[in-house]
Design a protein around this motif. Structure first.
Motif, PDB file in Angstrom:
ATOM      1  N   GLN A  70     -41.914  25.413  89.393  1.00  0.00           N
ATOM      2  CA  GLN A  70     -43.344  25.393  90.181  1.00  0.00           C
ATOM      3  C   GLN A  70     -44.165  26.357  89.113  1.00  0.00           C
ATOM      4  O   GLN A  70     -43.624  26.991  88.229  1.00  0.00           O
ATOM      5  N   VAL A  71     -45.461  25.970  88.996  1.00  0.00           N
ATOM      6  CA  VAL A  71     -46.206  26.477  87.982  1.00  0.00           C
ATOM      7  C   VAL A  71     -47.704  26.818  88.478  1.00  0.00           C
ATOM      8  O   VAL A  71     -48.072  26.072  89.254  1.00  0.00           O
ATOM      9  N   LEU A  72     -48.136  28.138  88.436  1.00  0.00           N
ATOM     10  CA  LEU A  72     -49.539  28.469  88.854  1.00  0.00           C
ATOM     11  C   LEU A  72     -50.401  28.548  87.626  1.00  0.00           C
ATOM     12  O   LEU A  72     -49.825  28.918  86.467  1.00  0.00           O
ATOM     13  N   TYR A  73     -51.609  28.183  87.929  1.00  0.00           N
ATOM     14  CA  TYR A  73     -52.505  28.208  86.716  1.00  0.00           C
ATOM     15  C   TYR A  73     -53.680  29.201  86.904  1.00  0.00           C
ATOM     16  O   TYR A  73     -54.481  29.066  88.012  1.00  0.00           O
ATOM     17  N   MET A  74     -53.678  30.335  86.065  1.00  0.00           N
ATOM     18  CA  MET A  74     -54.898  31.128  86.310  1.00  0.00           C
ATOM     19  C   MET A  74     -55.912  30.609  85.669  1.00  0.00           C
ATOM     20  O   MET A  74     -56.002  30.283  84.471  1.00  0.00           O
ATOM     21  N   VAL A  75     -57.192  30.536  86.660  1.00  0.00           N
ATOM     22  CA  VAL A  75     -58.119  30.003  85.871  1.00  0.00           C
ATOM     23  C   VAL A  75     -59.476  30.739  86.279  1.00  0.00           C
ATOM     24  O   VAL A  75     -59.389  31.775  87.105  1.00  0.00           O
ATOM     25  N   VAL A  76     -60.664  30.041  86.071  1.00  0.00           N
ATOM     26  CA  VAL A  76     -62.063  30.994  86.416  1.00  0.00           C
ATOM     27  C   VAL A  76     -62.444  30.235  87.847  1.00  0.00           C
ATOM     28  O   VAL A  76     -62.378  28.907  87.628  1.00  0.00           O
ATOM     29  N   VAL A  77     -63.036  30.967  88.594  1.00  0.00           N
ATOM     30  CA  VAL A  77     -63.396  30.397  89.865  1.00  0.00           C
ATOM     31  C   VAL A  77     -64.933  30.885  89.930  1.00  0.00           C
ATOM     32  O   VAL A  77     -65.063  32.214  89.624  1.00  0.00           O
ATOM     33  N   HIS A  78     -65.847  30.050  90.125  1.00  0.00           N
ATOM     34  CA  HIS A  78     -67.430  30.694  90.088  1.00  0.00           C
ATOM     35  C   HIS A  78     -68.171  30.260  91.230  1.00  0.00           C
ATOM     36  O   HIS A  78     -67.901  29.022  91.857  1.00  0.00           O
ATOM     37  N   ARG A  79     -69.201  30.932  91.671  1.00  0.00           N
ATOM     38  CA  ARG A  79     -69.913  30.277  92.757  1.00  0.00           C
ATOM     39  C   ARG A  79     -70.863  29.101  92.356  1.00  0.00           C
ATOM     40  O   ARG A  79     -71.250  28.928  91.053  1.00  0.00           O
ATOM     41  N   ASP A  80     -71.213  28.299  93.261  1.00  0.00           N
ATOM     42  CA  ASP A  80     -72.150  27.058  92.895  1.00  0.00           C
ATOM     43  C   ASP A  80     -73.378  27.806  92.255  1.00  0.00           C
ATOM     44  O   ASP A  80     -73.851  28.851  92.962  1.00  0.00           O
ATOM     45  N   PRO A 125     -54.947  37.378  93.483  1.00  0.00           N
ATOM     46  CA  PRO A 125     -55.783  36.379  93.274  1.00  0.00           C
ATOM     47  C   PRO A 125     -56.629  35.928  94.629  1.00  0.00           C
ATOM     48  O   PRO A 125     -57.834  35.337  94.313  1.00  0.00           O
ATOM     49  N   THR A 126     -55.881  35.730  95.594  1.00  0.00           N
ATOM     50  CA  THR A 126     -56.395  35.147  96.845  1.00  0.00           C
ATOM     51  C   THR A 126     -57.830  36.195  97.133  1.00  0.00           C
ATOM     52  O   THR A 126     -58.864  35.484  97.509  1.00  0.00           O
ATOM     53  N   ASP A 127     -57.737  37.227  96.893  1.00  0.00           N
ATOM     54  CA  ASP A 127     -58.736  38.158  97.184  1.00  0.00           C
ATOM     55  C   ASP A 127     -60.147  37.910  96.268  1.00  0.00           C
ATOM     56  O   ASP A 127     -61.150  37.873  96.711  1.00  0.00           O
ATOM     57  N   VAL A 128     -59.718  37.341  95.135  1.00  0.00           N
ATOM     58  CA  VAL A 128     -60.988  36.998  94.249  1.00  0.00           C
ATOM     59  C   VAL A 128     -61.310  35.737  94.615  1.00  0.00           C
ATOM     60  O   VAL A 128     -62.488  35.459  94.843  1.00  0.00           O
ATOM     61  N   THR A 129     -60.521  34.758  95.005  1.00  0.00           N
ATOM     62  CA  THR A 129     -61.210  33.459  95.650  1.00  0.00           C
ATOM     63  C   THR A 129     -62.096  33.640  96.870  1.00  0.00           C
ATOM     64  O   THR A 129     -63.297  33.194  96.891  1.00  0.00           O
ATOM     65  N   VAL A 130     -61.493  34.394  97.762  1.00  0.00           N
ATOM     66  CA  VAL A 130     -62.401  34.820  99.174  1.00  0.00           C
ATOM     67  C   VAL A 130     -63.365  35.385  98.735  1.00  0.00           C
ATOM     68  O   VAL A 130     -64.665  35.018  99.153  1.00  0.00           O
ATOM     69  N   GLY A 131     -63.515  36.497  97.665  1.00  0.00           N
ATOM     70  CA  GLY A 131     -64.779  37.468  97.513  1.00  0.00           C
ATOM     71  C   GLY A 131     -65.572  36.635  96.951  1.00  0.00           C
ATOM     72  O   GLY A 131     -67.073  36.480  97.290  1.00  0.00           O
ATOM     73  N   THR A 189     -58.405  33.626  89.049  1.00  0.00           N
ATOM     74  CA  THR A 189     -57.927  33.123  90.171  1.00  0.00           C
ATOM     75  C   THR A 189     -56.785  32.238  89.932  1.00  0.00           C
ATOM     76  O   THR A 189     -56.891  31.303  89.021  1.00  0.00           O
ATOM     77  N   ILE A 190     -55.891  31.692  90.968  1.00  0.00           N
ATOM     78  CA  ILE A 190     -55.027  30.711  90.872  1.00  0.00           C
ATOM     79  C   ILE A 190     -55.533  29.536  91.255  1.00  0.00           C
ATOM     80  O   ILE A 190     -56.481  29.326  92.387  1.00  0.00           O
ATOM     81  N   ALA A 191     -55.610  28.340  90.413  1.00  0.00           N
ATOM     82  CA  ALA A 191     -56.320  27.099  90.505  1.00  0.00           C
ATOM     83  C   ALA A 191     -56.008  26.427  91.887  1.00  0.00           C
ATOM     84  O   ALA A 191     -56.916  25.985  92.504  1.00  0.00           O
ATOM     85  N   ASN A 192     -54.780  26.315  92.319  1.00  0.00           N
ATOM     86  CA  ASN A 192     -54.502  25.446  93.743  1.00  0.00           C
ATOM     87  C   ASN A 192     -55.137  25.938  94.685  1.00  0.00           C
ATOM     88  O   ASN A 192     -55.907  25.382  95.523  1.00  0.00           O
ATOM     89  N   GLY A 221     -56.207  27.565  80.872  1.00  0.00           N
ATOM     90  CA  GLY A 221     -55.579  28.109  82.032  1.00  0.00           C
ATOM     91  C   GLY A 221     -54.278  28.687  81.557  1.00  0.00           C
ATOM     92  O   GLY A 221     -53.426  28.202  81.019  1.00  0.00           O
ATOM     93  N   ILE A 222     -53.947  30.021  82.235  1.00  0.00           N
ATOM     94  CA  ILE A 222     -52.708  30.430  81.861  1.00  0.00           C
ATOM     95  C   ILE A 222     -51.806  29.885  82.709  1.00  0.00           C
ATOM     96  O   ILE A 222     -51.758  30.212  84.070  1.00  0.00           O
ATOM     97  N   ALA A 223     -50.666  29.569  82.365  1.00  0.00           N
ATOM     98  CA  ALA A 223     -49.537  28.810  83.238  1.00  0.00           C
ATOM     99  C   ALA A 223     -48.548  30.032  83.388  1.00  0.00           C
ATOM    100  O   ALA A 223     -48.032  30.772  82.583  1.00  0.00           O
TER     101      ALA A 223
END
Lengths: 324, 531
Positions: free
Chosen positions: A127-137, A200-206, A217-220, A241-243
């Protein structure tokens, strides 16, 4: 006060207790899986495996990496590891189990289909996670990771804590070694007012809530929130994206367990990986279609052995930068 | 006696001894390195400052609340008595999370009134929420102390002799309450030393560390033996800190605080008929509860009902999906298991706590009360590992091990309230009952139980509630077929789907509130029937 009636009550309760410890003796061959992979991903795979192998049963212990480590440490000191298969969320954790001679020494034949960088002779990434960038609209999509240090994002970026989340540690290890980045990248982030959160979850939520404009954060997870309707976007910035792969390994004491070997073979197989992908996780097997991944998305890998070597140094340099 | 000594060995001495053995056996040479690690000093200091401040603020606040709620002229007294207990009913991590949702950046009050508290993440937030979490406990112990120890006739006599309300409080009520206040102080202090969820959720983002958050960080990257030893050593450091404070307190203060009184508390408490004061008090309580519990819970409800994170919680975005998705077969089974386990644990604990309270009145038994407080200070993760190492060979992955963990963690919670009320019970009355021909059981039932009932009930309730929402130990010790609700909650939390976690947290809160409400109704009914 005499303690006689109390004592009697105590014995009665103790008796009733003993009865809750009983487990039914299964006529099937059962193995135990320890994992930190998400419950929604693991459950359908167990169901499918047990359906295809009616005589086999996989008993599951699923917990976050911290609890998993504590459980393994407890097992080791009380009669030995009670898992037949361990499926970790990052190579550092699993490599440490290998170093303690708890797991390893065997990978299934079909593991050869998994890219070499995701496997060793002791375990195979399943299984693999990808660290990517999440940003606001409304925030310009960062083209490179370095764009997170842009003054426009001053005080508005979030990064996960590498002492808490292994994926963040892998990311730290990658940047420490990457051309044009190094630990200076984290110093620049900090200088730009980046906030360190736990996971990473806290990043996405924030970011979704608008506490931050962008973050790592984590892509999926981020795609899931975006699909639910959160006002965010996901970007795969250069260099990539960092695997972070999650390896599965056979316990040394179960080296002869046919069921455990069958289970590993199933997890790595195309069928197993497709089920994993359908459940929302990224597969390590090329050609399996899973959660969103842009066709030309750049992907990079951390140098895990180097990170394992320097973990303490990496973390203490990081903590000097992000000291509270 | 045999039961207490045996249980102390099984639940406290052996597990802690195993931890010590591991540190000395596997990590003796790393000890210096662990104890001089950078940042540890700050974490220890943070932990001690928090424990002291929370105790100093929460215990007087809880005591004041208990004294205030004794006034019969307080409008809606029955409701307030129930409502002030709410924060303890809400699981710690839910409380922490709901506060950040309510007051943090882009939070609930921000959206509604433009009011945001930047400091909610960091020392300030951690302190305030720990206090909010500890006040009900202090209140409960003080209220039980008042019910079991109050001497309304003495107070009345003092007033009749011309003493003002403040003088009565200082010279009569508070001295009688001392054992209960001491019990509350010890519990709150130790509990805060070992608390993890609140500093983790609210402190970590601001770089605020405590000993417990460091322990968890060690475990999180602790698949190599050294970090594991580090985690265990830090946990033992907490035990040492607790011993340094509690042992002298128990030895010096314990025997001095006890007073023997007649068992029957007579007369109703005196009430000053100053309705404006009581109205102010009710308004104050209302504001406190609104800020401390209602708004955060409202933020949680809003998160549970809103389709996605970060969109306005308007009716167009409402959905029941999160709630229905968590209400599956597995959750229901886990809830059943958690309820059964919490019930069994609370019942056993009340018996065990009562036994210790009896035993420590003998000179030879004094140390037991102190000893069983030590497992309370161990963070859940370390205590679970200790039990796993000691008993995993026989009970690994079974509910029995989870139950043992609850008993070990919460024994002091059951013991201290009972101990604080036990000196209401003069041994002569038990002797008299026995001498008049009553069997032991009859003597206990007719003489001992009545004055002790509030304390026993309080002990049971606190243990039940805390066992029901315990997360760390059960998620570390469960096995196939022994998933508790905590495991389901952690699963959802890890997925990052806030809506589902919020829905589960609400379910958990409702689960707590229902038995508490029932109990309150039974108590009320008993009181009216008695009157």
């Amino acid at each position: 006060m005499s303690t006689l009636p109390i004592r009697t009550a105590g014995y009665l309760l103790a008796l009733s207790l003993l009865s809750c410890g009983g487990e039914d003796e299964a006529s099937t061959d059962s193995i135990t899986l320890y994992t930190c992979i998400s419950d929604t991903t693991v459950q359908p795979m167990l169901e499918e495996f047990e359906q295809a192998n009616p005589d086999s049963e996989v008993e599951l212990f699923r917990a976050p990496t911290g609890e998993l480590n504590a459980r393994v440490a407890g097992d080791v000191r009380s009669g030995g590891l009670r898992a037949d298969v361990i499926w970790g969320c990052d190579p550092l954790t699993v490599q440490a189990y290998v170093d303690q001679d708890l797991v390893g020494g065997w990978i299934p034949d079909n593991a050869s289909a998994v890219p070499e960088e995701f496997r060793t002779a002791d375990y195979v990434g399943a299984q693999v996670l990808y660290m990517v960038v999440v940003h606001r609209d409304g925030v310009d999509a960062p083209q490179t990771w370095a764009d997170l240090t842009d003054p426009e994002l001053a005080g508005a970026t979030a990064v996960p804590d590498p002492t808490f989340a292994a994926s963040a540690l892998g990311t730290l290890g990658y940047f420490a070694d990457a051309d044009g980045y190094g630990l200076d990248f984290y110093a620049d982030l900090e200088g730009n007012g980046a906030v360190q959160v736990s996971s990473p979850t806290d990043v996405t939520v924030g970011v979704a809530q608008g506490v931050y404009e962008a973050g790592m954060t984590i892509a999926n997870e981020a795609y899931l929130a975006e699909e639910d309707g959160s006002p965010i976007n996901v970007t795969w910035p250069e260099p990539g994206g960092i695997a972070i792969h999650g390896p599965i390994a056979l316990a040394r004491h179960s080296a002869d367990s046919a069921v455990a070997q069958d289970f590993l073979t199933y997890v790595v197989s195309e069928q197993g990986q497709q089920t994993l992908a359908d459940a929302g996780s990224y597969s390590t097997l090329p050609g399996v279609s899973g959660p969103t991944i842009p066709p030309d998305a750049p992907i990079v890998l951390p140098d895990w052995p180097a990170i394992a070597e320097d973990t303490d140094e990496l973390l203490s340099s990081y903590q000097e930068i992000f000291a509270g | 006696m045999v039961l207490v000594v045996g249980s102390t060995m099984v639940l406290v001495v052996l597990p802690i001894a195993r931890l010590v053995q591991i540190v000395l056996g596997e990590g003796a040479r790393d000890l210096g390195e662990v104890l001089t690690a950078p940042g540890l000093g700050t974490a220890v200091l943070n932990t001690i400052v928090l424990a002291v401040l929370v105790t100093v603020i929460a215990v007087p606040a809880g005591t004041l609340m208990a004294l205030g709620l004794r006034r019969a002229d307080l409008p809606g007294r029955g409701f307030w008595r129930m409502a002030v207990l709410l924060p303890v009913v809400v699981p710690e991590f839910v409380l922490a999370y709901s506060w950040t949702q309510a007051y943090g950046r882009a939070g609930f009050t921000g959206a509604l009134f433009g009011l945001e508290w930047e400091g909610v993440l960091g020392f300030g937030g951690v302190l305030v929420v720990l206090v909010v979490n500890a006040v009900p406990l202090a209140y409960l112990l003080a209220a039980v102390g008042l019910a079991a120890r109050g001497e309304p006739n003495l107070e009345r006599a003092a007033r009749a002799c011309g003493a003002g309300a403040a003088t009565v409080l200082r010279t009569v009520t508070l001295p009688l309450l001392r054992p209960a206040i001491a019990a509350a102080a010890v519990l709150v202090f130790v509990l805060t030393l070992g608390t993890f969820a609140i500093p983790q959720v609210m402190g970590a983002p601001a770089g605020f560390t405590t000993v417990t958050t460091r322990i968890y960080a060690d475990l999180a990257r602790g698949s190599d033996p050294f970090t594991f030893i580090e985690a265990v050593t830090l946990a033992l450091l907490l035990v040492v800190l607790a011993v340094l404070v509690i042992a002298p307190a128990d030895t010096v203060l314990g025997p001095r605080l006890r007073v023997t009184r007649v068992a029957e508390a007579e007369g109703a408490p005196i009430v000053a008929a100053r309705t404006s004061a009581s109205r102010w008090m009710a308004a104050g309580l209302g504001c406190y509860l609104l800020a401390a519990v209602a708004l955060p819970l409202l933020a949680l409800v809003s998160a549970a009902l809103t389709r996605a994170i970060g969109i306005p919680p308007s009716p167009a975005n409402w959905t029941l999906d999160h709630v229905t998705s968590v209400l599956d077969q597995r959750t229901v089974e886990a809830v059943g298991r958690s309820l059964g386990l919490a019930f069994l644990a609370a019942t056993l604990l009340t018996v065990l706590g009562g036994c210790v309270a009896v035993l420590e009145r003998r000179r030879s038994g004094r140390w037991v009360g102190t000893l069983i407080t030590l497992t309370l200070v161990l963070p859940g993760s370390t205590l679970a590992v200790a039990l796993l190492i000691t008993y995993g060979r026989w009970f690994g992955g079974t509910l029995t091990l989870v139950l043992l963990a609850y008993l070990a963690k919460l024994w002091a919670f059951a013991h201290r309230p009972i101990s604080g009320a036990l000196d209401r019970l003069p041994p002569e009355e038990m002797h008299a009952a026995r001498a008049s021909g009553a069997s032991t059981l009859t003597a206990v039932r007719t003489v001992a139980l009545r004055p002790l009932a509030p304390a026993l009930l309080c002990a049971w309730l606190v243990c039940f509630v805390i066992a029901l929402h315990e997360v760390t130990m059960s998620s570390l010790l469960y096995g196939p077929g022994s998933e508790t609700l905590a495991v389901v909650v952690l699963n959802s939390q890890e997925l990052g789907r806030i809506g589902q976690t919020a829905a589960l947290s609400l379910l958990l809160t409702v689960l707590m509130a229902v038995p508490a409400l029932l109990l309150w109704m039974v108590l009320r009914w008993l009181r009216t029937a008695h009157a």
